[in-house]
Design an enzyme around this catalytic site. Structure first.
Site, mmCIF file in Angstrom:
data_model
loop_
_atom_site.group_PDB
_atom_site.id
_atom_site.type_symbol
_atom_site.label_atom_id
_atom_site.label_comp_id
_atom_site.label_asym_id
_atom_site.label_seq_id
_atom_site.Cartn_x
_atom_site.Cartn_y
_atom_site.Cartn_z
ATOM 1 N N THR A 1 0.887 -1.161 0.000
ATOM 2 C CA THR A 1 0.000 0.000 0.000
ATOM 3 C C THR A 1 0.915 1.198 0.000
ATOM 4 O OG1 THR A 1 -1.715 -1.085 1.323
ATOM 5 C CG2 THR A 1 -1.636 1.299 1.485
ATOM 6 N N THR B 1 0.020 0.653 6.671
ATOM 7 C CA THR B 1 0.104 -0.404 5.671
ATOM 8 C C THR B 1 0.193 -1.722 6.431
ATOM 9 O OG1 THR B 1 2.521 -0.306 5.566
ATOM 10 C CG2 THR B 1 1.329 1.059 4.007
HETATM 11 N N1 ASP Z 1 -3.462 -2.517 4.220
HETATM 12 C C1 ASP Z 1 -3.746 -3.094 2.952
HETATM 13 C C2 ASP Z 1 -5.004 -3.899 3.036
HETATM 14 O O1 ASP Z 1 -5.197 -4.622 4.007
HETATM 15 C C3 ASP Z 1 -2.713 -4.003 2.403
HETATM 16 C C4 ASP Z 1 -1.307 -3.669 2.702
HETATM 17 O O2 ASP Z 1 -0.962 -2.591 3.104
HETATM 18 O O3 ASP Z 1 -0.467 -4.523 2.510
HETATM 19 O O4 ASP Z 1 -5.757 -3.865 2.104
#
Ligand code: ASP
Length: 365
Positions: A216, A267
């Site tokens: 993200t 993230t």
């Molecule tokens: N936070 C994001 C989600 O759960 C994914 C990530 O940051 O890796 O969609």
């Protein structure tokens, strides 16, 4: 080695860190804070956000709006086909469809906008800003978000790059040995284009389960007047159940901005951030006097406390996934923290854009 029980004992009742110059304002109650004086502009965000932070600072230095600044920053990554965690080229869902999530918050006008499960638009952060600017709503999802984007003039584009499609095809083939998709090892007819997941050095931030890529971009900025904005944008968890929405488009989870206090974003495993209202928790900790780094750590401790499902724990009872927080306060102090050591966050300040080591709760084994 810290076990879960030691960790919970050691951190139970951990108090607020030292106050850092945000002054409770008379008459507004102890929790309100006012900012005194000018600030050195700072942009802070996820490790894949160096270019985004640099751009955000450029825009605010030229007198641009703080939200335009962070959006212009993350647009670089959203449009980059080589970042497979965000926007164009993002890894698709279970059905091979790229569904994007994003939220924005504009501190000075107390604005918020978000889209979830949006298909066909490379820059969901811009659509999220349009939700804020042109509707009476905060969050549009799925086909509704897409129709809204069309109405605002966004071209509908194919977001699945050849590379992301191939990775999805390989994942589908390896999903089960009881379906009709052949793995490269099973195919004797010259299947090409397969590479093992481990050979993709794409800098994704972490993994929910040690196998599935995730990532993200979050970016937050403060300008010289102390005005704040933030954005979080993602393609979410790779191979997710269609319609799954993570923390990134949830105001208060993947992003929170209070122009009186600070901004924070996340993230990592979105479900855990949603359950602990991560971004809002970080900002509230800063309101109560914690430094950005301490506030991020404290919000991560909440995640540890909330993680009780056996399939989400390692052999020592610690979370088996990653979450990272990034924060900047009203005085331009900033920080980042992760559940596990080794994470880094991006910062741009005083003409220098760099990665810094995130604080952490646990060493990796
Ligand atoms: N936070 C994001 C989600 O759960 C994914 C990530 O940051 O890796 O969609």
């Amino acid at each position: 080695m810290t076990t879960r029980r030691d960790f919970l004992r050691a951190t139970a009742g951990a108090g607020a860190g030292a106050a850092f110059g945000i002054v409770p304002s008379a008459g507004l109650g102890a929790s309100a804070a006012v900012h005194l004086g000018r600030v050195t502009p700072v942009a802070v965000g996820s490790g894949n956000g160096r270019a985004a932070c640099a751009r955000a600072i450029e825009v605010v230095q030229q007198g641009g709006d703080t939200l335009d600044a962070v959006i212009q920053g993350v647009n670089i990554v959203e449009r980059d086909p080589n970042d497979t965690s965000v926007g164009y080229g993002g890894l698709p869902n279970l059905d091979g469809v790229v569904q994007l999530d994003s939220s924005v918050m504009h501190g000075p006008t107390r604005g918020a906008g978000a889209v979830a499960s949006l298909e066909g638009v490379k820059t969901p952060s811009l659509v999220a800003r349009d939700v804020m600017r042109y509707t009476n709503h905060v969050l549009l999802v799925g086909p509704g978000a897409k129709e809204f984007a069309k109405s605002m003039g966004y071209p509908m584009e194919n977001l699945l790059t050849e590379e992301s499609r191939r990775r999805w095809v390989e994942w589908r083939a390896r999903l089960s040995d009881r379906d009709d998709y052949l793995t490269p090892e099973q195919s004797i007819h010259g299947a090409t284009g397969f590479r093992s997941e481990a050979s993709y050095g794409d800098g994704l931030l972490d993994s929910h389960d040690g196998v599935r890529p995730q990532g993200t971009i979050n970016c937050n900025v403060i300008n010289a007047n102390g005005d704040l904005s933030g954005v979080t944008t993602t393609s979410g968890l790779a191979w997710k159940i269609p319609g799954r929405v993570g923390d990134s488009p949830i105001v208060g989870a993947g992003l929170y901005v209070d122009n009186d206090v600070g901004a924070a974003g996340s993230t990592g495993r979105g479900e855990s951030v949603i359950k602990t209202v991560g971004g809002h928790t970080v900002v509230e900790m800063m309101r109560n006097g914690m430094s950005p780094t301490d506030a991020c750590l404290e919000a991560l401790r909440r995640i540890v406390t909330f993680t009780v499902e056996p399939h989400l724990l390692d052999e020592e009872g610690r979370p088996n996934f990653g979450v990272n927080y990034y924060a900047v306060n009203k005085n331009g102090e900033f920080g980042g923290a992760a559940i596990f050591a080794g994470a880094r966050f991006a910062v741009s300040v005083d003409g220098d854009t760099r990665l810094e080591d995130s604080a952490y709760l646990f060493q990796r084994n």
